[in-house]
Design a protein around this motif. Structure first.
Motif, PDB file in Angstrom:
ATOM      1  N   VAL A   1       0.786  -1.047  -0.065  1.00  9.37           N
ATOM      2  CA  VAL A   1      -0.043  -0.037   0.087  1.00  9.37           C
ATOM      3  C   VAL A   1       0.834   1.240  -0.144  1.00  9.37           C
ATOM      4  O   VAL A   1       0.489   2.202  -0.668  1.00  9.37           O
ATOM      5  CB  VAL A   1      -0.899   0.036   1.303  1.00  9.37           C
ATOM      6  CG1 VAL A   1      -1.513   1.376   1.138  1.00  9.37           C
ATOM      7  CG2 VAL A   1      -1.840  -1.357   1.257  1.00  9.37           C
ATOM      8  N   ALA A   2       2.042   1.186   0.752  1.00 13.24           N
ATOM      9  CA  ALA A   2       2.826   2.216   0.759  1.00 13.24           C
ATOM     10  C   ALA A   2       3.845   2.240  -0.490  1.00 13.24           C
ATOM     11  O   ALA A   2       4.611   3.158  -0.396  1.00 13.24           O
ATOM     12  CB  ALA A   2       3.720   2.227   2.137  1.00 13.24           C
ATOM     13  N   GLY A   3       3.949   1.121  -1.261  1.00 11.07           N
ATOM     14  CA  GLY A   3       4.658   1.159  -2.205  1.00 11.07           C
ATOM     15  C   GLY A   3       5.799   0.339  -2.250  1.00 11.07           C
ATOM     16  O   GLY A   3       6.687   0.412  -1.115  1.00 11.07           O
ATOM     17  N   LEU A   4       5.995  -0.749  -3.083  1.00  8.75           N
ATOM     18  CA  LEU A   4       7.330  -1.389  -2.998  1.00  8.75           C
ATOM     19  C   LEU A   4       8.369  -0.810  -3.756  1.00  8.75           C
ATOM     20  O   LEU A   4       8.344  -0.101  -4.707  1.00  8.75           O
ATOM     21  CB  LEU A   4       6.983  -2.870  -3.686  1.00  8.75           C
ATOM     22  CG  LEU A   4       6.270  -3.722  -2.913  1.00  8.75           C
ATOM     23  CD1 LEU A   4       5.750  -5.007  -3.824  1.00  8.75           C
ATOM     24  CD2 LEU A   4       6.280  -4.116  -1.628  1.00  8.75           C
ATOM     25  N   PRO A   5       9.671  -0.732  -3.140  1.00  7.60           N
ATOM     26  CA  PRO A   5      10.817  -0.232  -3.595  1.00  7.60           C
ATOM     27  C   PRO A   5      11.144  -0.752  -5.201  1.00  7.60           C
ATOM     28  O   PRO A   5      10.832  -1.962  -5.097  1.00  7.60           O
ATOM     29  CB  PRO A   5      11.937  -0.125  -2.776  1.00  7.60           C
ATOM     30  CG  PRO A   5      11.423  -1.494  -1.888  1.00  7.60           C
ATOM     31  CD  PRO A   5      10.039  -1.563  -1.673  1.00  7.60           C
ATOM     32  N   ALA A   6      11.847  -0.160  -6.028  1.00  6.01           N
ATOM     33  CA  ALA A   6      12.388  -0.663  -7.084  1.00  6.01           C
ATOM     34  C   ALA A   6      13.503  -1.700  -6.875  1.00  6.01           C
ATOM     35  O   ALA A   6      13.730  -2.965  -7.542  1.00  6.01           O
ATOM     36  CB  ALA A   6      13.002   0.414  -8.184  1.00  6.01           C
ATOM     37  N   SER A   7      14.424  -1.448  -5.885  1.00  8.01           N
ATOM     38  CA  SER A   7      15.250  -2.321  -5.493  1.00  8.01           C
ATOM     39  C   SER A   7      15.412  -2.140  -3.874  1.00  8.01           C
ATOM     40  O   SER A   7      15.289  -1.135  -3.436  1.00  8.01           O
ATOM     41  CB  SER A   7      16.662  -2.063  -6.067  1.00  8.01           C
ATOM     42  OG  SER A   7      17.208  -0.758  -5.616  1.00  8.01           O
ATOM     43  N   LEU A   8      16.259  -3.147  -3.441  1.00 10.53           N
ATOM     44  CA  LEU A   8      16.193  -3.216  -1.942  1.00 10.53           C
ATOM     45  C   LEU A   8      17.482  -4.139  -1.405  1.00 10.53           C
ATOM     46  O   LEU A   8      17.585  -5.168  -2.015  1.00 10.53           O
ATOM     47  CB  LEU A   8      14.964  -3.562  -1.130  1.00 10.53           C
ATOM     48  CG  LEU A   8      14.989  -4.120   0.412  1.00 10.53           C
ATOM     49  CD1 LEU A   8      14.911  -2.567   0.931  1.00 10.53           C
ATOM     50  CD2 LEU A   8      13.682  -4.658   0.874  1.00 10.53           C
ATOM     51  N   GLU A   9      18.211  -3.544  -0.531  1.00 12.32           N
ATOM     52  CA  GLU A   9      19.469  -4.545  -0.096  1.00 12.32           C
ATOM     53  C   GLU A   9      19.000  -4.878   1.395  1.00 12.32           C
ATOM     54  O   GLU A   9      18.921  -4.135   2.257  1.00 12.32           O
ATOM     55  CB  GLU A   9      20.621  -3.695  -0.260  1.00 12.32           C
ATOM     56  CG  GLU A   9      21.909  -4.585  -0.200  1.00 12.32           C
ATOM     57  CD  GLU A   9      23.123  -4.120  -0.657  1.00 12.32           C
ATOM     58  OE1 GLU A   9      24.217  -4.366  -0.288  1.00 12.32           O
ATOM     59  OE2 GLU A   9      22.881  -2.848  -1.423  1.00 12.32           O
ATOM     60  N   ILE A  10      19.146  -6.224   1.657  1.00 14.60           N
ATOM     61  CA  ILE A  10      18.815  -6.755   3.025  1.00 14.60           C
ATOM     62  C   ILE A  10      20.192  -7.396   3.498  1.00 14.60           C
ATOM     63  O   ILE A  10      20.850  -7.978   2.834  1.00 14.60           O
ATOM     64  CB  ILE A  10      17.685  -7.978   2.652  1.00 14.60           C
ATOM     65  CG1 ILE A  10      16.582  -7.355   2.198  1.00 14.60           C
ATOM     66  CG2 ILE A  10      17.514  -8.782   4.064  1.00 14.60           C
ATOM     67  CD1 ILE A  10      15.590  -8.530   2.057  1.00 14.60           C
ATOM     68  N   PRO A  11      20.552  -6.756   4.643  1.00 21.71           N
ATOM     69  CA  PRO A  11      21.762  -7.511   5.306  1.00 21.71           C
ATOM     70  C   PRO A  11      21.493  -8.896   5.900  1.00 21.71           C
ATOM     71  O   PRO A  11      20.468  -9.356   6.073  1.00 21.71           O
ATOM     72  CB  PRO A  11      21.800  -6.502   6.769  1.00 21.71           C
ATOM     73  CG  PRO A  11      20.947  -5.440   6.511  1.00 21.71           C
ATOM     74  CD  PRO A  11      19.560  -5.919   5.412  1.00 21.71           C
ATOM     75  N   LEU A  12      22.502  -9.765   5.589  1.00 29.16           N
ATOM     76  CA  LEU A  12      22.555 -10.875   5.976  1.00 29.16           C
ATOM     77  C   LEU A  12      23.248 -11.192   7.028  1.00 29.16           C
ATOM     78  O   LEU A  12      24.677 -10.772   7.268  1.00 29.16           O
ATOM     79  CB  LEU A  12      23.214 -11.939   5.099  1.00 29.16           C
ATOM     80  CG  LEU A  12      22.491 -11.710   3.506  1.00 29.16           C
ATOM     81  CD1 LEU A  12      23.093 -12.431   2.556  1.00 29.16           C
ATOM     82  CD2 LEU A  12      21.152 -12.304   3.727  1.00 29.16           C
ATOM     83  N   LYS A  13      22.868 -11.764   8.171  1.00 26.84           N
ATOM     84  CA  LYS A  13      23.708 -12.065   9.503  1.00 26.84           C
ATOM     85  C   LYS A  13      23.692 -13.344   9.921  1.00 26.84           C
ATOM     86  O   LYS A  13      22.860 -14.396   9.509  1.00 26.84           O
ATOM     87  CB  LYS A  13      22.827 -11.268  10.614  1.00 26.84           C
ATOM     88  CG  LYS A  13      22.668  -9.939  10.396  1.00 26.84           C
ATOM     89  CD  LYS A  13      21.884  -9.232  11.466  1.00 26.84           C
ATOM     90  CE  LYS A  13      21.878  -7.405  11.136  1.00 26.84           C
ATOM     91  NZ  LYS A  13      21.296  -6.966  12.114  1.00 26.84           N
ATOM     92  N   LEU A  14      24.504 -13.902  10.583  1.00 25.25           N
ATOM     93  CA  LEU A  14      24.803 -15.352  10.959  1.00 25.25           C
ATOM     94  C   LEU A  14      23.505 -15.872  12.085  1.00 25.25           C
ATOM     95  O   LEU A  14      23.185 -15.175  12.875  1.00 25.25           O
ATOM     96  CB  LEU A  14      25.873 -15.455  11.907  1.00 25.25           C
ATOM     97  CG  LEU A  14      27.378 -15.346  11.127  1.00 25.25           C
ATOM     98  CD1 LEU A  14      28.421 -15.433  11.932  1.00 25.25           C
ATOM     99  CD2 LEU A  14      27.555 -16.498   9.834  1.00 25.25           C
ATOM    100  N   SER A  15      22.782 -16.892  11.446  1.00 23.46           N
ATOM    101  CA  SER A  15      21.834 -17.306  12.211  1.00 23.46           C
ATOM    102  C   SER A  15      22.155 -18.304  13.526  1.00 23.46           C
ATOM    103  O   SER A  15      21.531 -18.647  14.303  1.00 23.46           O
ATOM    104  CB  SER A  15      20.808 -18.114  11.335  1.00 23.46           C
ATOM    105  OG  SER A  15      21.472 -19.234  10.861  1.00 23.46           O
TER     106      SER A  15
END
Length: 203
Positions: free
Chosen positions: A149-163
């Protein structure tokens, strides 16, 4: 309601996981719309020194999900450690044929090298002997909340952390190097960021 196309743009891992090898990336959209608890996809990636870039790759190699979304939902990524198993992609295709569709299903099944053996035909028996189920256990994860509803970004960078925490030594195995290996072993704590994944959205 709108249709979201989620594509993998690139993935980057930092030390100590900046390795060359094959890994599995699982992407799950949690509650993308009412009545749908989750939608998942698994992609096999071949990394070179912890990196892969698929910006110009064919759509079939980078399309993760094509899903109708409505209202806020969560996006979760999990990644296995890069392994130098050239047979990994073949193994995943074989497992997919048994009805196991995700890393989570594979782990929940409690598969061991012994349990894998009936699923594999010659010449994959040797692979079952050396393959460890823990190799498919996710080591990295990242998540984000999204709202179409707020709008999806054209691109997105998600940090990856140790699980989970793990230890690693840079000294190769061998009886003469045992003490040296102990002193060179380093512990990497759970929650440490060791990379990121860039995604592209189309709607």
């Amino acid at each position: 309601m709108q249709t979201m196309e989620l594509l993998l743009d690139s993935l980057r891992l930092e030390a100590p996981l900046d390795l060359s090898g094959d890994c599995l990336l699982q992407v799950t959209a949690h509650w993308p719309r009412p009545g749908i608890a989750a939608r998942s996809a698994v992609l096999t990636l071949s990394l070179k020194k912890g990196r892969v870039r698929l910006t110009k790759a064919p759509l079939v190699q980078r399309l993760l999900l094509k899903e109708k979304v409505e209202g806020p939902f969560g996006l979760h990524l999990s990644l296995t450690r890069p392994q130098r198993f050239p047979e990994l992609a073949s193994l995943v295709r074989l497992l997919a044929g048994t009805g196991i569709e995700s890393i989570g299903d594979l782990l929940a099944a409690g598969l061991s090298p012994t349990a894998l053996r009936p699923l594999l035909r010659e010449p994959f028996d040797a692979l079952a002997e050396r393959f460890e189920a823990r190799s498919l256990e996710p080591l990295l994860e990242g998540s984000i909340d999204l709202d179409p509803v707020a709008g999806l970004p054209a691109s997105l960078e998600i940090p990856l952390k140790l699980s989970r925490s793990f230890t690693q030594s840079q000294v190769p195995p061998g009886p003469k190097a045992r003490e040296q290996r102990k002193s060179a072993t380093r512990r990497y704590p759970k929650g440490r960021q060791v990379g990121s994944c860039k995604l592209n959205f189309q709607s």
